[in-house]
Design a protein around this motif. Sequence first.
Motif, PDB file in Angstrom:
ATOM      1  N   UNK A 143     -10.452   6.499  -2.385  1.00  0.00           N
ATOM      2  CA  UNK A 143     -10.357   7.969  -1.528  1.00  0.00           C
ATOM      3  C   UNK A 143      -8.904   7.270  -1.100  1.00  0.00           C
ATOM      4  N   UNK A 144      -8.997   6.245  -0.624  1.00  0.00           N
ATOM      5  CA  UNK A 144      -7.609   5.749   0.575  1.00  0.00           C
ATOM      6  C   UNK A 144      -7.326   4.562   0.271  1.00  0.00           C
ATOM      7  N   UNK A 145      -6.128   4.387   1.027  1.00  0.00           N
ATOM      8  CA  UNK A 145      -6.006   2.977  -0.083  1.00  0.00           C
ATOM      9  C   UNK A 145      -4.908   2.747   1.309  1.00  0.00           C
ATOM     10  N   UNK A 146      -5.114   0.767   1.890  1.00  0.00           N
ATOM     11  CA  UNK A 146      -4.355   0.723   2.829  1.00  0.00           C
ATOM     12  C   UNK A 146      -2.852   0.141   1.750  1.00  0.00           C
ATOM     13  N   UNK A 147      -1.831   0.003   1.666  1.00  0.00           N
ATOM     14  CA  UNK A 147      -0.830   0.126   0.691  1.00  0.00           C
ATOM     15  C   UNK A 147       0.922   0.001   1.524  1.00  0.00           C
ATOM     16  N   UNK A 148       1.721  -1.159   0.880  1.00  0.00           N
ATOM     17  CA  UNK A 148       2.777  -0.199   1.245  1.00  0.00           C
ATOM     18  C   UNK A 148       3.948  -1.312  -0.077  1.00  0.00           C
ATOM     19  N   UNK A 149       4.881  -0.336   0.202  1.00  0.00           N
ATOM     20  CA  UNK A 149       5.375  -0.068   0.777  1.00  0.00           C
ATOM     21  C   UNK A 149       4.909   1.161   0.872  1.00  0.00           C
ATOM     22  N   UNK A 150       5.428   2.590   1.353  1.00  0.00           N
ATOM     23  CA  UNK A 150       5.414   3.880   1.053  1.00  0.00           C
ATOM     24  C   UNK A 150       5.450   4.505  -0.302  1.00  0.00           C
ATOM     25  N   UNK A 151       4.221   5.446  -0.974  1.00  0.00           N
ATOM     26  CA  UNK A 151       4.955   5.073  -2.926  1.00  0.00           C
ATOM     27  C   UNK A 151       5.405   6.552  -2.418  1.00  0.00           C
ATOM     28  N   UNK A 152       5.876   6.606  -3.369  1.00  0.00           N
ATOM     29  CA  UNK A 152       7.452   7.662  -3.301  1.00  0.00           C
ATOM     30  C   UNK A 152       6.555   8.413  -4.998  1.00  0.00           C
ATOM     31  N   UNK A 153       5.453   9.531  -4.118  1.00  0.00           N
ATOM     32  CA  UNK A 153       4.772   9.965  -5.188  1.00  0.00           C
ATOM     33  C   UNK A 153       4.192  11.323  -4.381  1.00  0.00           C
ATOM     34  N   UNK A 197       6.064  -9.400 -11.893  1.00  0.00           N
ATOM     35  CA  UNK A 197       5.296  -8.770 -12.050  1.00  0.00           C
ATOM     36  C   UNK A 197       4.951  -7.393 -13.453  1.00  0.00           C
ATOM     37  N   UNK A 198       4.166  -7.075 -13.299  1.00  0.00           N
ATOM     38  CA  UNK A 198       4.465  -6.146 -15.014  1.00  0.00           C
ATOM     39  C   UNK A 198       4.823  -5.043 -14.749  1.00  0.00           C
ATOM     40  N   UNK A 199       5.978  -5.081 -16.006  1.00  0.00           N
ATOM     41  CA  UNK A 199       6.546  -3.904 -16.248  1.00  0.00           C
ATOM     42  C   UNK A 199       6.155  -2.280 -15.354  1.00  0.00           C
ATOM     43  N   UNK A 200       4.993  -2.219 -15.826  1.00  0.00           N
ATOM     44  CA  UNK A 200       4.937  -0.348 -15.276  1.00  0.00           C
ATOM     45  C   UNK A 200       4.239  -0.994 -13.542  1.00  0.00           C
ATOM     46  N   UNK A 201       4.778  -1.767 -12.836  1.00  0.00           N
ATOM     47  CA  UNK A 201       4.400  -1.978 -11.116  1.00  0.00           C
ATOM     48  C   UNK A 201       5.444  -0.701 -10.619  1.00  0.00           C
ATOM     49  N   UNK A 202       5.332   0.503  -9.892  1.00  0.00           N
ATOM     50  CA  UNK A 202       5.954   0.723  -9.049  1.00  0.00           C
ATOM     51  C   UNK A 202       7.320   0.003  -8.358  1.00  0.00           C
ATOM     52  N   UNK A 203       8.002   1.336  -9.033  1.00  0.00           N
ATOM     53  CA  UNK A 203       9.873   0.292  -8.967  1.00  0.00           C
ATOM     54  C   UNK A 203       9.887   0.108  -7.258  1.00  0.00           C
ATOM     55  N   UNK A 204       9.613   1.240  -6.287  1.00  0.00           N
ATOM     56  CA  UNK A 204       9.275   1.146  -5.028  1.00  0.00           C
ATOM     57  C   UNK A 204       8.809   0.225  -4.514  1.00  0.00           C
ATOM     58  N   UNK A 205       8.070  -0.520  -5.245  1.00  0.00           N
ATOM     59  CA  UNK A 205       7.081  -1.434  -4.974  1.00  0.00           C
ATOM     60  C   UNK A 205       7.568  -3.288  -5.001  1.00  0.00           C
ATOM     61  N   UNK A 206       8.913  -2.834  -6.704  1.00  0.00           N
ATOM     62  CA  UNK A 206       9.267  -3.954  -7.027  1.00  0.00           C
ATOM     63  C   UNK A 206      10.728  -4.150  -5.973  1.00  0.00           C
ATOM     64  N   UNK A 207      11.009  -3.387  -5.525  1.00  0.00           N
ATOM     65  CA  UNK A 207      12.507  -3.215  -4.840  1.00  0.00           C
ATOM     66  C   UNK A 207      11.522  -3.815  -2.807  1.00  0.00           C
TER      67      UNK A 207
END
Length: 308
Positions: A143-153, A197-207
């Motif tokens: 329901x909530x998630x501590x993540x980084x960086x900001x998701x582009x979605x 990281x796996x190919x389906x990892x969001x690009x913003x995270x790999x950057x």
Amino acid sequence: MDLRLLSSFLAVVEEGHFGRAAARLFLSPPAVTQHIRRLESELGTRLLYRSPVSPTPAGERLAGHARTLLAAANAALDDLAGVAEAGPAPVRPLRVGIMGHGSAELTPAAINAYRRARPEVPVQIRQLDYTEHVSALTGDRVDVAFVRPAPEDERITADVLTTEQRIVVVPQSSPLADAREEGARLADVAALPFFRVPPHTPRVFTDYLYFGLDSGRRGPCALTPQDVLTGVVTGRAAGSGLKSFARYYAWPGALFVPVLDAPWESSYLAVRTADRDPEVRIFRALALALARELGPRIAEGPLDHAIR
């Protein structure tokens, strides 16, 4: 404690003036002054210097707590506003996702604050891997998630909680080992064998992981900080993170080197944009209130008291 007194106190702190605080609260200046005196009398300490108007050290501490308490109270009132009299609904757990160490000391502080505010709501913790930067929320697994960086979605709304210096983690045998005190630069880390990281990892995270660099040199695949550190201490890979990463993953054989010219990065609390769950709103309000108090200090070092 009367929340009206806290509201008046916080308004004076934020406005720096009794008259402006009174106008903001639609009260008379004498009423606000009386609220402050009552609060100081109840707590047995001076909270405000009068000329110029500014918080005392005790007032500075109380201001942070006041923001947290008022945010929780407002969220609770919103929650109760639409409750029907048909009887209590089944209590659904709040599912909290944490990527890595989340937002450092702010993560357990927010969870514990929510548990104190809503003891009747179970809290479930889920550790997220790097591919779940967005999908854990969009797939309704948390329901909530501590993540980084900001998701582009557009389906996700994210609030900044902490902002910290970037670091790389390398083995003791790395040429960068001597730079762990004075720091390195992006040009120094460009050729490091960062983990894949796996190919389906969001690009913003790999950057984010690779500082926007693309050296083409990659180590073994990793999904979690533990995977990264295993690759580092065995000399097969390098990793990256925020400065607080070093406090949570101090493995023997792993060295943490600040990257001086890398832009500082933030950690975020992410929620589904369309989610109207009142428990999510309460958790978000508490986390943001704590972030205003603790966030800048987390960037400087550990906060042992923050997790209690």
